[in-house]
Motif scaffolding. Structure first.
Motif, mmCIF file in Angstrom:
data_model
loop_
_atom_site.group_PDB
_atom_site.id
_atom_site.type_symbol
_atom_site.label_atom_id
_atom_site.label_comp_id
_atom_site.label_asym_id
_atom_site.label_seq_id
_atom_site.Cartn_x
_atom_site.Cartn_y
_atom_site.Cartn_z
ATOM 1 N N UNK A 182 23.009 27.820 27.915
ATOM 2 C CA UNK A 182 22.322 28.930 28.575
ATOM 3 C C UNK A 182 22.109 28.550 30.031
ATOM 4 N N UNK A 183 22.439 29.449 30.926
ATOM 5 C CA UNK A 183 22.326 29.167 32.361
ATOM 6 C C UNK A 183 21.353 30.152 32.994
ATOM 7 N N UNK A 184 20.391 29.612 33.750
ATOM 8 C CA UNK A 184 19.422 30.444 34.431
ATOM 9 C C UNK A 184 19.578 30.334 35.943
ATOM 10 N N UNK A 185 19.337 31.427 36.601
ATOM 11 C CA UNK A 185 19.399 31.453 38.058
ATOM 12 C C UNK A 185 18.204 30.662 38.600
ATOM 13 N N UNK A 186 18.405 29.792 39.580
ATOM 14 C CA UNK A 186 17.268 29.079 40.180
ATOM 15 C C UNK A 186 16.270 30.058 40.791
ATOM 16 N N UNK A 187 14.996 29.734 40.679
ATOM 17 C CA UNK A 187 13.971 30.573 41.272
ATOM 18 C C UNK A 187 14.037 30.476 42.798
ATOM 19 N N UNK A 188 13.741 31.554 43.493
ATOM 20 C CA UNK A 188 13.715 31.501 44.952
ATOM 21 C C UNK A 188 12.695 30.480 45.450
ATOM 22 N N UNK A 189 12.948 29.941 46.631
ATOM 23 C CA UNK A 189 12.068 28.917 47.187
ATOM 24 C C UNK A 189 11.483 29.322 48.540
ATOM 25 N N UNK A 190 11.772 30.510 49.012
ATOM 26 C CA UNK A 190 11.205 30.962 50.273
ATOM 27 C C UNK A 190 9.684 31.001 50.179
ATOM 28 N N UNK A 191 9.014 30.841 51.309
ATOM 29 C CA UNK A 191 7.556 30.910 51.340
ATOM 30 C C UNK A 191 7.129 32.374 51.288
ATOM 31 N N UNK A 221 11.925 40.412 47.020
ATOM 32 C CA UNK A 221 12.004 39.362 46.001
ATOM 33 C C UNK A 221 11.400 39.824 44.673
ATOM 34 N N UNK A 222 10.291 40.568 44.732
ATOM 35 C CA UNK A 222 9.700 41.079 43.494
ATOM 36 C C UNK A 222 10.694 41.954 42.732
ATOM 37 N N UNK A 223 11.441 42.764 43.467
ATOM 38 C CA UNK A 223 12.451 43.591 42.819
ATOM 39 C C UNK A 223 13.511 42.751 42.147
ATOM 40 N N UNK A 224 13.933 41.661 42.814
ATOM 41 C CA UNK A 224 14.935 40.773 42.223
ATOM 42 C C UNK A 224 14.372 40.075 40.982
ATOM 43 N N UNK A 225 13.140 39.613 41.040
ATOM 44 C CA UNK A 225 12.531 38.916 39.909
ATOM 45 C C UNK A 225 12.447 39.819 38.688
ATOM 46 N N UNK A 226 12.105 41.083 38.896
ATOM 47 C CA UNK A 226 12.041 42.017 37.764
ATOM 48 C C UNK A 226 13.436 42.298 37.210
ATOM 49 N N UNK A 246 31.023 29.848 30.067
ATOM 50 C CA UNK A 246 31.529 29.831 31.445
ATOM 51 C C UNK A 246 31.289 31.180 32.119
ATOM 52 N N UNK A 247 31.454 32.261 31.378
ATOM 53 C CA UNK A 247 31.204 33.593 31.936
ATOM 54 C C UNK A 247 29.724 33.770 32.259
ATOM 55 N N UNK A 248 28.846 33.231 31.402
ATOM 56 C CA UNK A 248 27.409 33.323 31.683
ATOM 57 C C UNK A 248 27.038 32.509 32.916
ATOM 58 N N UNK A 249 27.678 31.356 33.077
ATOM 59 C CA UNK A 249 27.417 30.527 34.256
ATOM 60 C C UNK A 249 27.821 31.279 35.528
ATOM 61 N N UNK A 250 28.992 31.893 35.498
ATOM 62 C CA UNK A 250 29.469 32.635 36.666
ATOM 63 C C UNK A 250 28.557 33.824 36.960
ATOM 64 N N UNK A 251 28.093 34.492 35.918
ATOM 65 C CA UNK A 251 27.199 35.626 36.099
ATOM 66 C C UNK A 251 25.875 35.189 36.716
ATOM 67 N N UNK A 252 25.362 34.044 36.261
ATOM 68 C CA UNK A 252 24.102 33.528 36.803
ATOM 69 C C UNK A 252 24.256 33.176 38.280
ATOM 70 N N UNK A 253 25.375 32.561 38.610
ATOM 71 C CA UNK A 253 25.618 32.212 40.012
ATOM 72 C C UNK A 253 25.710 33.460 40.882
ATOM 73 N N UNK A 254 26.321 34.499 40.354
ATOM 74 C CA UNK A 254 26.484 35.732 41.126
ATOM 75 C C UNK A 254 25.156 36.459 41.317
ATOM 76 N N UNK A 255 24.210 36.247 40.399
ATOM 77 C CA UNK A 255 22.922 36.943 40.479
ATOM 78 C C UNK A 255 21.902 36.215 41.348
#
Length: 249
Positions: free
Chosen positions: A145-154, A112-117, A217-226
Motif C-alpha cells: 500500500x502506498x500513501x502520498x506524503x503529507x504536505x510540509x508547507x507552513x 491544501x484543505x481541498x487536496x487533503x479531503x 506498481x499502478x497504485x505507487x504511480x497513482x500515489x506519486x501523481x496525486x
C-alpha cells in the motif's frame, strides 16, 4: 509531552469505523489531556470533531460550545463547516453566524484543505479496490500500500494541521485493514494447503503474485501523481471564510 499521533489515532479510530458514540466518548476523555499537554492545534482538532459529533447527535448547545472553542484556538477548516453533517445542524443555531464570522483562512491553506479531503476520498476508494482485487488472490504475498506524503508547507491556521492529522489517521487505518485482510487470506490458504495439499498450481500461484505486483506498481504511480503541488504565489493572507464561495474557489 504533547498529545501525539497514537493517542489521537486511538480516539478517532471508532469514528472511522462508524461508531460515533464511542468515538465521541474517546475524544471527550482525551480533551483534558490535550488542554494540559497540547499541542494547540491538536486541542482545536478535538474540539472541532466534538462539535461535529454533537451536531450529528442533535446536541446543538454542546456542539456550539465546542465549535466556539475550536475557532478560538485557531481552527479554520471551513470546508468541514460547509460539508460535514454535524456542522449543518449547528448552522441553524443562533450563535453559529457569530462564530463562523471569526473563521479566516488563506487561499493557500484552502487549497491544501481541498487536496487533503480529496486524498481522504482517494484512500477510501483505493481500499475498496484492494479488497475486491484480493478476493481471488491465491498466492501468499503481502499487499503493498502506498500513501502520498503529507504536505510540509507552513500553514497559516490550525485547520490544515488538524486535517493533516486526520489524513494520517486514515492512512494508518488503511494499512491496518489491509494487513488484517492479508493475514486472514494467507492463513486461510496455508490451512487449506496443509489439509488437502496445494489447491493451485505453481503457475497459478506465480500468476496471482505477478498480478498483485502489477497492481501495486499502478497504485505507487497513482500515489506519486496525486502528490500535493501548491500553486506558486498563492496568497497566504487569511480572508473571512464568509467571503468565499462554498466550492472553495
Amino acid at each position: 509531552m504533547e498529545v501525539g499521533f497514537n493517542e489521537l489515532y486511538a480516539a478517532c479510530q471508532p469514528i472511522i469505523y462508524g461508531d460515533m458514540a464511542r468515538g465521541r466518548q474517546a475524544l471527550t476523555a482525551l480533551l483534558p489531556e490535550a488542554w494540559r499537554r497540547g499541542p494547540r492545534w491538536g486541542l482545536a482538532m478535538i474540539h472541532a470533531m466534538l462539535a461535529d459529533l454533537h451536531g450529528r447527535g442533535g446536541d446543538v448547545p454542546g456542539g456550539i460550545q465546542h465549535l466556539r472553542a475550536a475557532v478560538e484556538l485557531g481552527w479554520n477548516d471551513c470546508l468541514s463547516i460547509w460539508s460535514d453533517p454535524g456542522f449543518a445542524v449547528l448552522s441553524r443555531a443562533p450563535h453559529f453566524a457569530e462564530i463562523y464570522g471569526r473563521v479566516w483562512i488563506s487561499p493557500a491553506d484552502l487549497e491544501e484543505l481541498g487536496w487533503l479531503r480529496a486524498e481522504a476520498t482517494a484512500i477510501g476508494q483505493e481500499l475498496s479496490r484492494i479488497a475486491a482485487e484480493n478476493l481471488d488472490r491465491v498466492d501468499h504475498g503481502l499487499t503493498d500500500v502506498f500513501h502520498v506524503p503529507l504536505p510540509t508547507r507552513a500553514p497559516d491556521g490550525a485547520g490544515v494541521l488538524a486535517a493533516r492529522m486526520s489524513l494520517a489517521i486514515m492512512q494508518r487505518v488503511g494499512l491496518d485493514l489491509v494487513a488484517s485482510s492479508d493475514i486472514s487470506r494467507i492463513s486461510g490458504r496455508i490451512a487449506v494447503d496443509a489439509i488437502d495439499g496445494p489447491a493451485y498450481s505453481q503457475w497459478e500461484t506465480w500468476h496471482s503474485a505477478d498480478l498483485a505486483g502489477s497492481r501495486a506498481a499502478a497504485r505507487r504511480a497513482s500515489a506519486q501523481a496525486r502528490a500535493f503541488r501548491p500553486t506558486p504565489g498563492l496568497s497566504t493572507v487569511p480572508v473571512p471564510a464568509t467571503s468565499l464561495p462554498r466550492n472553495g474557489g
